[in-house]
Write an enzyme that holds these catalytic residues in place. Structure first.
Site, PDB file in Angstrom:
ATOM      1  CG  HIS A  23       4.695   9.038  -0.713  1.00 15.68           C
ATOM      2  ND1 HIS A  23       4.265   8.742   0.574  1.00 15.68           N
ATOM      3  CD2 HIS A  23       3.814   9.981  -1.185  1.00 15.68           C
ATOM      4  CE1 HIS A  23       3.187   9.458   0.854  1.00 15.68           C
ATOM      5  NE2 HIS A  23       2.894  10.207  -0.193  1.00 15.68           N
TER       6      HIS A  23
ATOM      7  CB  CYS B  34      -0.087  11.040   2.064  1.00 15.23           C
ATOM      8  SG  CYS B  34      -0.449  10.742   0.320  1.00 15.23           S
TER       9      CYS B  34
END
Ligand code: CAA
Length: 419
Positions: free
Chosen positions: A366, A105
């Site tokens: 996200h 991420c």
């Protein structure tokens, strides 16, 4: 790394972040289901790249190279080779060095800092972008793909939802150590949704979650983990979204700005960056983000900045407890007091240190590879007064980003100054 050659954020563009809960996202309950498809990884990437060129007025021919953040294109979209995919967006990008960065991420953050390195090495105008599509499979199957960011051999079996379970584990130990409850952590969730409701690009822009809803489990907000040790410490509203989206930005040296005919006052300056990496599967203390703390402390030392000088901040709130831990790791709150910081209103849009003003990963969304790019763009947009309904009332002088990969295994921190 403190740049020897100055680096400026010229601007950029992000697509709306979409997924389940967003009115434009096509799924079985959407009226246009079967008639219209959601945008592909390539379409999102192209839209971010062309948008960045258009909004900054920079010609594609002026871009010398590009770095693409993407975590799992092969798994979600059967697509790798991201640099070559990105340059399909414009004929004048073709033939230039474009390549991918991957750090789970934190992939987007790594793309930005590699663009900064390229400027240190002599480039003048560089693009950093990130994109991810995750809605091609169910949330459960996608959780298995995202689990590739854990230490697969030792951590995958925690739960089908490996990362939610890893952060439920952190919430459990944090709550036990500091004597706080899930209602104390829920303040960050209520803030995230309130901010996203003002943000037209947010995945959850039309979804309301207030403090009461975020504080307790319900039929619509279930504790969905199977892991018996950790299931009581996580609800759906504590989680970041499974989003599709892309973001692209342009960075330039002083010479680059001259070539582009852009005045530095239109930009934000990068004061420094740090990257810290810790071994997968070896977290020694679940109640702190040690890797992020290391990156943040090095950044403060390198830039001479202090936490109290930061006027706007983007942190990696992949789960509610992560924002609490992030604000502690970045020195905005003492250990155990991150929830109280949010409760006090200090991290709200009009607070002393506004955090995740567009809704964060929890409610802005996200799309993994795009998140680190979006964070930098949000600091730029806040500093330049471009955030519309969620604009902070002050003109922040300094801003900070913290983008995290895995369970605090790779962290990219960056500091910015308004010019
Ligand atoms: N009652 C009981 N259980 C229910 C339920 C209900 N009313 N509704 C749902 N569930 C359970 C079910 O078990 C369901 O799974 P199945 O349908 O496969 O049985 C499960 O909850 C999920 O339900 P949905 O698929 O309907 O959930 P959703 O699409 O609304 O997604 C979410 C919700 C699972 C929380 C999803 O948003 C999610 O997975 N979020 C986290 C994403 C994530 O982990 N991102 C990475 C963050 S980590 C990071 O940033 C670092 C890194 O490097 C990876």
């Amino acid at each position: 790394m403190k740049p020897q050659r100055k680096v400026f954020v010229v601007g950029g563009h992000l697509t709306p972040f979409i997924g389940k809960g967003h009115p434009d996202f096509i799924w079985k309950k959407h009226p246009e289901f079967g008639q219209r498809e959601n945008p592909t990884l390539e379409e999102l990437m192209t839209s971010a790249i062309l948008g960045a060129l258009e909004s900054t007025g920079v010609e594609a021919a002026a871009i010398e190279r590009g770095y693409v953040g993407n975590f799992a294109g092969e798994l979600f979209s059967n697509q790798g080779h991201m640099g070559a995919l990105a340059v399909r967006a414009h004929k004048d990008l073709q033939g230039k060095p474009f390549m991918r960065l991957e750090g789970a991420c934190a992939s987007g953050g790594l793309a930005v800092v590699t663009a900064v390195d390229a400027i240190q090495a002599g480039c003048d105008v560089v693009m950093a972008l990130g994109a991810e599509v995750q809605t091609t499979v169910s949330a459960r199957d996608g959780a298995g793909f995202l689990a590739r960011a854990s230490h697969w051999e030792s951590e995958r079996e925690l739960d089908d939802f490996t990362f939610p379970a890893m952060f439920a584990r952190r919430a459990k130990y944090y709550e036990e150590k500091f004597g706080v409850g899930e209602e104390d952590i829920a303040y960050v969730v209520a803030k995230a949704y309130a901010n996203a409701n003002k943000n037209p690009n947010a995945h959850m822009r039309d979804v309301k979650v207030d403090l009461e809803a975020a504080s307790q489990a319900s039929d619509t907000n279930p504790r969905f983990l199977r892991n018996e040790d950790f299931k009581d410490y996580l609800k759906v509203t504590d989680c970041s979204q499974v989003s599709d989206g892309a973001a692209a930005m342009i960075l330039a040296s002083e010479e680059g700005l001259k070539k582009l005919g852009i005045d530095p006052s239109k930009c934000v300056e990068l004061l420094g960056y740090t990257v810290a990496t810790s071994p997968l599967g070896q977290v020694s203390d679940y109640t702190t983000l040690d890797n992020t703390k290391k990156a943040a402390n090095e950044l403060y030392t390198e830039t001479g900045l202090k936490p109290e000088q930061i006027g706007v901040c983007e942190v990696h709130d992949c789960f509610a407890v992560t924002e609490v831990l992030m604000t502690e790791a970045l020195g905005f709150a003492e250990p155990g007091k991150g929830g109280e910081l949010a409760k006090s209103g200090a991290t709200a849009i009009d607070g002393k240190i506004p955090v995740n003003t567009g809704g964060g990963l929890i409610a802005f969304g996200h799309p993994v590879g795009a998140t680190g790019i979006k964070q930098v763009l949000e600091i730029y947009r806040q500093m330049k007064g471009l955030c519309g309904d969620y604009q902070v009332p002050t003109k922040p002088e300094y801003g900070l980003t913290a983008n995290m990969g895995g369970d605090d295994r790779t962290t990219v921190c960056m500091a910015f100054k308004n010019v």
